[in-house]
Design a protein around this motif. Structure first.
Motif, PDB file in Angstrom:
ATOM      1  N   THR A 230       0.918  -1.119   0.012  1.00 15.33           N
ATOM      2  CA  THR A 230       0.025   0.048  -0.123  1.00 15.33           C
ATOM      3  C   THR A 230       1.032   1.309   0.077  1.00 15.33           C
ATOM      4  O   THR A 230       2.068   1.031  -0.287  1.00 15.33           O
ATOM      5  N   ASP A 231       0.237   2.258   0.207  1.00 15.93           N
ATOM      6  CA  ASP A 231       0.992   3.701   0.378  1.00 15.93           C
ATOM      7  C   ASP A 231       1.867   3.844   1.581  1.00 15.93           C
ATOM      8  O   ASP A 231       2.330   4.970   1.902  1.00 15.93           O
ATOM      9  N   ARG A 232       1.463   2.966   2.592  1.00 13.21           N
ATOM     10  CA  ARG A 232       1.888   3.433   3.887  1.00 13.21           C
ATOM     11  C   ARG A 232       3.526   3.007   4.002  1.00 13.21           C
ATOM     12  O   ARG A 232       3.808   2.125   3.738  1.00 13.21           O
ATOM     13  N   PRO A 233       3.851   3.928   4.498  1.00 10.47           N
ATOM     14  CA  PRO A 233       5.491   4.068   4.687  1.00 10.47           C
ATOM     15  C   PRO A 233       6.033   2.784   5.327  1.00 10.47           C
ATOM     16  O   PRO A 233       6.974   2.056   4.939  1.00 10.47           O
ATOM     17  N   ALA A 234       5.158   2.297   6.187  1.00 13.72           N
ATOM     18  CA  ALA A 234       5.548   0.812   7.052  1.00 13.72           C
ATOM     19  C   ALA A 234       5.780  -0.310   5.900  1.00 13.72           C
ATOM     20  O   ALA A 234       6.377  -1.040   6.137  1.00 13.72           O
ATOM     21  N   ASP A 235       4.512  -0.181   4.896  1.00 19.86           N
ATOM     22  CA  ASP A 235       4.824  -1.281   4.060  1.00 19.86           C
ATOM     23  C   ASP A 235       5.976  -1.592   2.973  1.00 19.86           C
ATOM     24  O   ASP A 235       6.250  -2.385   2.835  1.00 19.86           O
ATOM     25  N   SER A 240      11.446  -3.391   1.723  1.00 22.07           N
ATOM     26  CA  SER A 240      12.477  -2.631   1.190  1.00 22.07           C
ATOM     27  C   SER A 240      13.608  -3.739   1.312  1.00 22.07           C
ATOM     28  O   SER A 240      13.896  -4.377   2.360  1.00 22.07           O
ATOM     29  N   ARG A 241      14.369  -3.794   0.185  1.00 17.43           N
ATOM     30  CA  ARG A 241      15.443  -4.638  -0.044  1.00 17.43           C
ATOM     31  C   ARG A 241      16.677  -3.960   0.478  1.00 17.43           C
ATOM     32  O   ARG A 241      17.743  -4.640   1.020  1.00 17.43           O
ATOM     33  N   LEU A 242      16.624  -2.831   0.442  1.00 17.09           N
ATOM     34  CA  LEU A 242      17.682  -1.786   0.914  1.00 17.09           C
ATOM     35  C   LEU A 242      18.085  -2.274   2.537  1.00 17.09           C
ATOM     36  O   LEU A 242      19.277  -2.369   2.788  1.00 17.09           O
ATOM     37  N   ILE A 243      16.898  -2.336   3.330  1.00 13.30           N
ATOM     38  CA  ILE A 243      17.298  -2.663   4.776  1.00 13.30           C
ATOM     39  C   ILE A 243      17.848  -3.939   4.938  1.00 13.30           C
ATOM     40  O   ILE A 243      18.878  -4.037   5.709  1.00 13.30           O
ATOM     41  N   SER A 244      17.577  -5.037   4.219  1.00 12.04           N
ATOM     42  CA  SER A 244      18.014  -6.419   4.061  1.00 12.04           C
ATOM     43  C   SER A 244      19.441  -6.380   3.687  1.00 12.04           C
ATOM     44  O   SER A 244      20.214  -6.888   4.596  1.00 12.04           O
ATOM     45  N   GLY A 284      15.516 -11.316   0.836  1.00 16.89           N
ATOM     46  CA  GLY A 284      15.572 -10.147   0.019  1.00 16.89           C
ATOM     47  C   GLY A 284      14.870  -9.013   0.783  1.00 16.89           C
ATOM     48  O   GLY A 284      15.398  -7.779   0.725  1.00 16.89           O
ATOM     49  N   THR A 285      13.541  -9.353   1.341  1.00 18.75           N
ATOM     50  CA  THR A 285      12.816  -8.274   1.995  1.00 18.75           C
ATOM     51  C   THR A 285      12.794  -8.777   3.443  1.00 18.75           C
ATOM     52  O   THR A 285      12.498  -9.922   3.933  1.00 18.75           O
ATOM     53  N   PRO A 286      12.496  -7.666   4.570  1.00 17.13           N
ATOM     54  CA  PRO A 286      12.231  -8.240   5.892  1.00 17.13           C
ATOM     55  C   PRO A 286      10.816  -9.129   5.942  1.00 17.13           C
ATOM     56  O   PRO A 286      10.565 -10.049   6.557  1.00 17.13           O
ATOM     57  N   ARG A 287       9.767  -8.726   5.055  1.00 13.09           N
ATOM     58  CA  ARG A 287       8.426  -9.327   5.133  1.00 13.09           C
ATOM     59  C   ARG A 287       8.761 -10.793   4.798  1.00 13.09           C
ATOM     60  O   ARG A 287       8.026 -11.674   5.339  1.00 13.09           O
TER      61      ARG A 287
END
Length: 437
Positions: A230-235, A240-244, A284-287
């Motif tokens: 969604t447009d939520r910054p949390a999503d 985000s692959r950058l964080i990983s 790749g992503t935290p999720r």
């Protein structure tokens, strides 16, 4: 004749093996009654030992749970799963599927026991989607690879005694993994099992009439909706692959410093750290990482509830003197040559009550160290005898099969009959290797 033995073993276990939780309760009662009978302890003393020790292994339990979780997260990454699908396509028949899953499980378990349990179970499910094969034996074959874990890179006994500051350092010093994991006798045992275990599993393959199959549709995974945002910054942060990559690269930098610059030895903590960092990068992503963590935790539920009971059993056996008496009795027959064999046998028996490599070393090490020094035997070999004894009777003790069973959707009684045959065969191999190689 071999198939008849297997058939009898499977029927015996299916009829009499209870759920692993019931199994640990029965073991608790057996340990308590034995301590009263042989160590002259009162019922209240037994209850006190049990209650005081019930939470005594929380740190180690967390460490062991992390081995399972990090191994599961790495094994469930897209890269590893794609490798498993590619490997599964190599199986053209039921027999080749059995051999292939055994070899993969053996290799993965030698690297890391948690990784091996999870990879074996996931690979068994992938094979069942592609090949018509007895599902019970397929999962049992995946679990049988666990036989070699304590002779491998994540073996808790050899890693413990190779770590500075371990609780027996004042008695035996630091014993390098070159004298345990990478010693000739240990590698010979591992290589022999790599050859023999797949053959035995293939010979146990039931006939078409006796085989039990699973509908491949039941093994299909749920659709992956992790890319929905969604447009939520949390999503955006969760995807985000950058964080990983930031945390993953920091972890790789530490591991480079640890392994290459410092040349430090393996231990459970650094293995867990290695597997976690690789899982973070490959998911790749935290999720995606957190989804795999949710799945892994379900597989570890049995460990969470049962480990305190095994800690209680361990406390009964240690505080009452029962474990020491048992070990002393079995090694009393020994010479310098046969001490590893008798230590292996005693460790196999103790493992039924204390199915934890590190916990078992804590139980047996005082007796084993004293006997080894008195007989002027090889300390590294005797320590590995404890390790192999712990690994060996896991083919009878269903505790560590819980994650595999959770992933595969089976019960302990479905696979342990096949594992009982492996218990007999592997016991002969390991005994010969510890005594004469």
């Amino acid at each position: 004749m071999f198939k008849a033995m297997t058939r009898g073993s499977v029927r015996l276990v299916e009829r009499y093996l209870p759920d692993p939780y019931i199994f640990v309760i029965l073991l608790t009662l057996i340990a308590g009654v034995s301590a009263m009978a042989f160590e002259q302890r009162s019922p209240m003393e037994i209850v006190q030992y049990w209650g005081n020790g019930f939470w005594g292994l929380l740190t180690f339990a967390m460490q062991m749970l992390l081995v399972l979780l990090t191994g599961h997260m790495l094994a469930s990454t897209p890269l590893v799963k794609s490798w498993l699908r590619g490997l599964a396509s190599l199986a053209r028949s039921a027999g080749s599927a059995i051999i292939l899953v055994t070899l993969v499980s053996l290799a993965a378990s030698w690297i890391n026991w948690g990784f091996g349990l999870v990879v074996g179970a996931l690979f068994a499910k992938e094979l069942a989607r592609q090949v018509r094969v007895d599902y019970r034996l397929l999962v049992a074959s995946a679990y049988s690879g666990f036989l070699v874990w304590h002779g491998g890179l994540a073996g808790s006994v050899p890693l413990t005694i190779a770590t500075s500051g371990h609780f027996s350092e004042d008695k035996i010093g630091i014993i390098s993994t070159s004298d345990t994991i990478f010693a000739f006798f240990n590698l010979a045992i591992v290589i022999t099992l790599f050859v023999l275990v797949p053959i035995i599993n293939r010979l146990m393959l039931p006939s078409e009439k006796e085989s039990i199959y699973v509908d491949p549709k039941l093994l299909e995974e749920s659709p992956d909706d992790l890319n929905q945002t969604t447009d939520r910054p949390a999503d955006r942060l969760e995807n985000s692959r950058l964080i990983s990559w930031i945390i993953g690269l920091a972890g790789l930098a530490y591991l480079f410093d640890y392994y290459v610059l410092r040349g430090a030895t393996l231990n459970l903590n650094v293995i867990n750290f290695t597997f976690l960092i690789l899982a973070i990068l490959l998911h790749g992503t935290p999720r995606r990482l957190l989804k795999s963590l949710d799945e892994a935790i379900r597989g570890g539920a049995g460990i969470v509830i049962q480990f305190p009971f095994y800690a209680g059993i361990m406390a009964i056996m240690i505080d009452s003197g029962l474990a020491a008496s048992l070990s002393e009795w079995m090694v009393s027959f020994a010479t310098a040559t046969t001490l590893p064999f008798w230590t292996f046998m005693s460790a196999g028996l103790v493992n039924i009550f204390v199915p934890s490599g590190g916990g078992q070393w804590a139980v047996q090490s005082p007796v084993v160290i004293a006997a080894t020094q008195a007989l002027d035997a090889d300390m590294a070999r005797t320590a590995m005898a404890v390790a192999w004894g712990d690994s060996w009777t896991n083919m009878l003790q269903p505790f560590w099969a819980l994650p595999v069973l959770a992933i595969a959707g089976l019960k302990a009684k479905d696979i342990m009959g096949f594992c009982l045959i492996q218990l007999i065969v592997s016991g002969i191999v390991i005994s010969i290797g510890l005594t004469w190689l």
